[in-house]
Write an enzyme that holds these catalytic residues in place. Structure first.
Site, PDB file in Angstrom:
ATOM      1  N   HIS A 137       0.829  -1.204   0.000  1.00 15.87           N
ATOM      2  CA  HIS A 137       0.000   0.000   0.000  1.00 15.87           C
ATOM      3  C   HIS A 137       0.863   1.254   0.000  1.00 15.87           C
ATOM      4  CE1 HIS A 137      -2.427   3.171   1.990  1.00 15.87           C
ATOM      5  NE2 HIS A 137      -3.361   2.693   1.178  1.00 15.87           N
TER       6      HIS A 137
ATOM      7  N   CYS B 139      -3.244  -1.679 -16.320  1.00 16.15           N
ATOM      8  CA  CYS B 139      -3.313  -0.541 -15.411  1.00 16.15           C
ATOM      9  C   CYS B 139      -2.682  -0.893 -14.063  1.00 16.15           C
ATOM     10  CB  CYS B 139      -4.753  -0.078 -15.222  1.00 16.15           C
ATOM     11  SG  CYS B 139      -5.824  -1.317 -14.511  1.00 16.15           S
TER      12      CYS B 139
END
Lengths: 857, 857
Positions: B435, B811
């Protein structure tokens, strides 16, 4: 229209086009065009049984009737002679698909009533007419059934006729042709109605399933002399053992003897009352002979409907005996033993899934109480016992000799000992492949998971149901893992049936099947079950459960918390003899059959305590401050443990663990050899995603093997293989499979990763997903052949291409499903491995496939 | 052997076989056979520059010398005339691969020393002889360098000769042929030594890389008149801007003017001291002219080594100027603007990865302090600031206008606001796609993750390093996200360079590339960066971050805890205008460029508080008991959230959320249209694994679109597509892609699921894995073309086959890597989407691919 008295091909053609056919020995009737009852009646006629004249209407004809057409009824009636009385019965392709009820005595009207009063007496004439009026009013004219219930016998006919007239403002139809055409139209339309269609589609009927009808001359069953009706069959429907069963009742028609019971007599001599055998011994003897003839020629146990008309026997119908799964096995085996059918046919007559019922205690099918909660049927069988909320309480209960049901939010590896002690498991969360479900199936323990409508409060030790009732620890409940229900209180059970018939059938199945069946077994108990069910070895022995036993768990934790390699080696040295003993015992049970042992797979943090007490105990054992222990545990926690440091990643990061396991396996192998049960152990590397992982583990395992061989001066073989459970391993099976002996596809994890779906967390929405048709089936339950299946195919093809001798198998939860076995067999797999309790199902399913789709190779 | 004075083809053949070649204008020398220096020298000769006579030895010849052979040295020396002095320099294929140092003045012996003392003076003769003796003793005879350091000038030569004799017990070799052959043998063997080979292989040289040598007539640089040596280049190596740089020193040889400095003079007029321009204006003018000629003809900025011998200029050598990445861009652009090279050549001269340095502040390369911890280089650039341990402290620090570095065990979505406020992020855990790493790259924020050697104690607010030092909140540290290091204290930085040269180069790159480049952007700041870097739209806008802002988080939590659909609708009604404002602002920044919005993806429990205070606050806001809130939060927790109830599963389970998002998108679309920036929004469904999921969402989104259109009396277009991030979606791309406008492959999750590897948990062992070569590269960093790549290919093929117009893209985090772009381009993808700060790299990399591998279609 057909002139039935003519003969020859031209006539038959006319018969066909006119839509009804008098059933005779010649001109075969097909189940696909006229239905099973018509077909069966022709068989009875060909056996020269005394079947009254019968005419069959084809599916097409009935369909045309529903659409408003009608065959020439006058002509049809004429085939039965002058002024006939007839019945109409449904004849669908498969009996189970249902159909409208039979209607008897068509042709009864005031005139016939008068005649029959003269010839058969008033009572008989009334009964015949009343029965028809009732049937017609309720089923054809669709009048309120309550108005046509039997009142006092004497008044009943008049009352029924009056009620009919009042309601319809018309006279009861007197023309037999009108009566028959109305009956046919009503039956045809009922079949095409929406509710009937949905009902039969639920039973597997195609959308365009047809209905045939049979019109049969009545044998009256009422009137002078010995008249009456009954049914007879020659086996017990529950057990399948030979036993004449049925009832006969004088002055009745149809199946009254079975339905009404009061006044019916037994068939064979019986101390409880009169019997047909005593009353009409000749008739009884003929029935027995004809029953035997049916069994041999129809190659099936039939239930025969018969009528005596003034002492003369008529056989009206015969249907396959409805039976329990257990009875079905015995019937098939007995028919084969009597050489009525072949052993292959016997094998094919038993649906593999139906065996599940035989392996576990079952709730009585008649029990229709409301469950207090419904969940997912995770492991079949039923059990009852006191509610316990912890593994410790389950063990305490077992120690007291009391049955208990373990109720948990979800289970963890720490609960395994509790599960061993419990009679059943009920969890609030989880899906068909959650921890609780997988372990329970392995243990053959009834289990219901994902019962999300109940609220579990572990602190208060209560379960609150959706309607607010509260269960407490110690309350007795029953769970049914076959249907996913839980009930309050205890219940009667039917015990499992692993009798000689069962064993014979599976033996015959083994003789024909062409794919191997192994069992997944982690414990000695499971290995015993696997042996009892004749599994051809163990396809997956998970070693992690071996470390959860009390004495080992402490050492395991010391190993995990080892400060340095020396400490770790010391802990592993203590685990080695325990692990070696595990494998020695396992090899002993399996008597030389292959045992495929998976090296340690779960993340190490699964072995650490989760609660405060456990942490304190561990801190004491390790002589460390609680805060340090807590910190180390927190450090090891993972966000997605399924995708974390486990399997071969652990084997590479802390290679000493696999070294110890390999050594334990090899030393146990040498012991087995000395004992005279030589075994070739199989070592399986879990969670592989790259070729190099296999190479690294292989070189260390080879080194351990060489060391053990030289230390013991003993030679042994082993096979090293890979568990293919990541999509990448399947895609790269060519290079991964090149230097290993086997590739075993772990379909549980492969399904999780292919879908990106955790089986532990899927329970939350899987029901919704299947209900909405997002997934046709729960992919953890039924192998997803489109997605996961493609990876299996790719993996198998590539593995074989790179290494033609590589052994291919699957060892996930899907292994026991007939669908998966079909898939694996088509893909050329060598064996499937499944929960031990699924082995019989798998053996039979594999036999079915071999018989139905023989492969050329 | 070669007779050099002869001419013609036959002679050239002999030249080749004898292994050395006099470099002339004819008979081309190839870099692949004789090395870059030889090739360059031929070019200088062809430009008629005053290069002393030079002979080249091929790779083969040098290889034979190393193996014990030797060309005819007498003949070689004779090509230089009587009693020559020569130098030998290495000539490898690529200058960067290194090679032995140059040796000058070969041929010096007692006799030549005497002659030169007479002709050039004793000082010059001593200097020439001493330099050779030192080089020979140290580099050829491999004697202890300390013994040959310069002592007092007068004694130095005698001392060196005596030291040589003492050590070798032999006289210093006097025969020039012996001297030269020993030098050649020494250089050849040094090249083949293990350490030299490993060194150059680390720089990318192949195992069999060859060494050429050039033997050149000496221009002396010492002696009568203006004699000396220097180097000159015409640009600043740090900036690339035109500027004459270099030094000249009288009475020196080689690169002494640069190395020694004291006594060296400037080249151009300089107030700090004398210059060559003033001292020898004619020579300086010739040097300038010749430099300009070099630049134009060699099409490169060269550093030229020159010598003046009694006032006569000799050009000894020219090498490509070593330069910074930033200078390299400007040099390429200037050369193209001056029409020396084409724009395409300029594009190809800049390595895409090198642009990264230009985009972020960098640590000074000279800074060689030891870091206090090393981790994974997760987001490039350097930053310093005070340590903070929480998002709140980061925001407080930013509010005070102070720089801070946020230090966390790992980050969660709740830390995003803190990350916005911080100058850099340092985490103890996590990998390249954790993250923290993903968000930091998006923000262009320097970030180091997985710094597992430090111990973070959030309670005491300390960081303890491996050596026991302790950092506390407020202490200043510097992190370098380009190298994964963290330092104590602040540091000098070089600022980013997004100048006109950078813009020109990327403009030229865009003109040639043939695959689209979009940016992943969740926030307005990121969208601005994307626009500034000329991304062709947003390829991935994650909507979840929009719900973490304070006012929204509360409403979001109310929505999650809604008791019934009415409550939920009320909460969503409050979120709608906020979400609409998000999209309106985004569309405004992107000015009509495509924006691909991913519907809500994370599990809802990510929005719930984790700590006690947060739970109490939430309980207050919801007016519920804390225990109830805790229980609900516990109920929603998942064992493997990555594989849980998120993405489209959420969209199907709680469809109102996607309804709200679709409505917000459509209403913002209408607003954009009214404003004059019409946009065709793209709506992307995450985590799809089955076709039916797409159908369900599509029908609801279509319904929302119809409703919004009719309510507003406005017409608009939109595209609906699928994020392919489960292996199953890739395998089933045919059916999934049939009715959608685009398929965008999310390579992060696809990699996680293909490997069965959580990016959050992989950090624990990924370094070890890459180090051991288990994985060739971290697959979260470099796309795994074998496994994940095959799924991309299969998905692309099947999607296109079923729907030829479907737009294909990736992506994931890999989107910006040149390797991934090459892969996607080869697979026919329409665009790649990457972090906004990766856009320039991606644009340039795509241009390289188009220039190097033009496609026929």
């Amino acid at each position: 229209m057909l002139r039935l008295r003519q003969k020859g091909a031209a006539v038959q053609k006319m018969v066909d086009t006119s839509g009804f056919t008098r059933i005779r020995r010649v001109a075969p009737i097909a189940t696909e065009t006229h239905g099973g009852r018509a077909k069966c009646l022709q068989r009875l006629i060909r056996l020269d049984l005394p079947v009254p004249q019968t005419v069959a209407l084809s599916f097409d004809t009935v369909h045309r009737i529903a659409a408003g057409g009608m065959p020439n009824i006058e002509a049809l009636l004429k085939t039965f002679g002058e002024r006939p009385l007839v019945s109409v019965r449904p004849s669908s392709e498969v009996a189970d698909w249902g159909g409208p009820g039979a209607i008897l005595n068509i042709g009864m009207n005031d005139a016939r009533h008068a005649d029959l009063t003269a010839s058969h007496g008033k009572k008989a004439a009334n009964a015949l007419y009343l029965r028809f009026v009732q049937s017609f009013a309720i089923n054809v004219a669709r009048l309120d059934p309550e108005m046509f219930e039997n009142g006092k016998k004497g008044d009943a006919l008049a009352a029924a006729l009056k009620a009919y007239e009042d309601e319809t403002e018309d006279r009861f139809p007197q023309d037999p042709a009108v009566q028959l055409s109305e009956v046919l139209r009503s039956m045809a339309r009922a079949w095409e109605g929406t509710s009937a269609r949905l009902l039969r589609q639920a039973k597997g009927a195609p959308a365009d399933a047809g209905l045939g009808l049979v019109v049969q001359q009545m044998a009256l069953g009422v009137g002078p002399g010995e008249s009456g009706a009954g049914v007879i069959q020659f086996i017990d429907a529950a057990t399948g053992r030979a036993q004449i069963t049925g009832r006969y009742m004088s002055q009745t028609q149809g199946r009254d003897a079975v339905k009404v019971k009061a006044g019916a007599m037994f068939l064979t001599r019986d101390e409880r009352g009169p019997s047909l055998e005593e009353k009409c011994p000749e008739v009884f003897q003929v029935l027995q002979d004809q029953g035997d003839l049916c069994r041999r020629k129809l190659r099936e146990e039939m239930q025969i409907e018969f009528t005596l008309e003034n002492g003369v026997l008529h056989i009206l119908d015969a249907v396959r005996v409805q039976r329990s799964s257990r009875a079905n096995v015995r019937i098939a085996v007995d028919l084969a033993n009597d050489e009525v059918i072949s052993r292959e046919d016997a094998v094919l007559r038993v649906e593999p899934h139906s065996l599940t019922e035989l392996l576990h205690p079952q709730l009585d099918a008649q029990d229709d109480r409301a469950p207090f909660v419904r969940g997912i049927a995770a492991s079949p069988g039923a059990a009852f016992g006191q509610i316990v909320f912890s593994s410790a309480a389950a063990q305490a209960s077992a120690a007291r000799g009391e049955h208990c049901i373990m109720v948990r939010r979800e289970t963890t590896p720490e609960d395994i000992r509790g599960m061993h002690a419990a009679s059943g498991v009920l969890t609030e969360r989880g899906g068909i492949t959650s921890h609780a479900a997988v372990i329970a199936r392995g243990l053959g323990l009834p289990c219901v998971v994902g019962a999300s409508d109940m609220q579990l409060n572990t602190k208060d030790k209560t379960v609150t149901t959706a309607d607010g009732s509260i269960f407490r620890e110690g309350d007795i409940i029953t769970i049914d893992g076959s249907t996913g229900r839980a009930f309050s209180g205890a219940t009667e059970m039917r015990e499992p049936a692993l009798d000689d018939a069962f064993q014979s059938l599976l033996g015959w199945a083994d003789a024909v099947r062409d794919i191997g069946i192994r069992a997944n077994a982690d414990t000695l108990a499971e290995a015993h079950v696997a042996r009892n069910f004749a599994a051809e070895g163990i396809g997956l022995c998970r070693t992690e459960h071996m470390f959860f036993e009390d004495d080992r768990l402490v050492v395991m934790r010391e190993m995990i918390f080892a400060k340095d390699p020396t400490d770790r080696a010391a802990a592993l040295d203590r685990l080695l003899p325990m692990q070696r003993a595990d494998f020695t015992a396992l090899f002993r049970v399996m008597e030389g059959q292959p045992v495929c042992i998976r090296l340690l797979d779960p993340p190490l943090h699964e072995f650490l305590p989760r609660d405060r007490d456990g942490v304190r105990e561990l801190a004491e054992a390790l002589n460390m401050p609680v805060s340090d222990v807590s910190r180390r545990i927190a450090d090891m926690s993972e966000i997605n443990p399924m995708l974390g440091l486990r399997g071969v990643r652990l084997g590479i990061t802390v290679p000493e663990i696999y070294d110890m396991q390999a050594r334990a396996i090899f030393e146990a192998t040498i012991e087995a050899s000395k004992r005279g049960d030589p075994v070739v152990p199989e070592i399986m590397i879990p969670l592989v995603s790259a070729k190099k992982e296999v190479e690294l583990v292989k070189s260390r395992v080879d080194a351990v093997a060489a060391a053990v061989a030289s230390e013991n001066g003993a030679d042994f073989d082993f096979r090293l293989g890979v568990m293919v459970e990541t999509p990448r391993a399947a895609l790269r099976a060519g290079e991964i499979g090149q230097n290993v002996a086997f590739l075993s596809f772990g379909t549980n994890d492969l399904t999780q990763m292919t879908y990106g779906l955790s089986r532990d967390d899927a329970g939350r929405f899987m029901n919704d997903y299947v209900h909405k048709g997002v997934f046709a089936e729960d992919p953890f339950h039924i192998l997803d052949t489109d997605g996961v299946g493609e990876l299996l195919m790719l993996g198998a093809e590539r593995g074989r291409a790179a290494h033609p001798d590589v052994v291919l198998s699957i060892c996930g939860e899907h292994g026991g499903n007939p669908e998966s076995i079909a898939f694996c067999r088509a893909a050329g797999f060598d064996y499937v491995s499944c929960s031990p309790y699924r082995v019989p199902v798998a053996r039979l399913a594999a036999a079915h496939l071999a018989l139905k789709q023989p492969v050329s190779s």
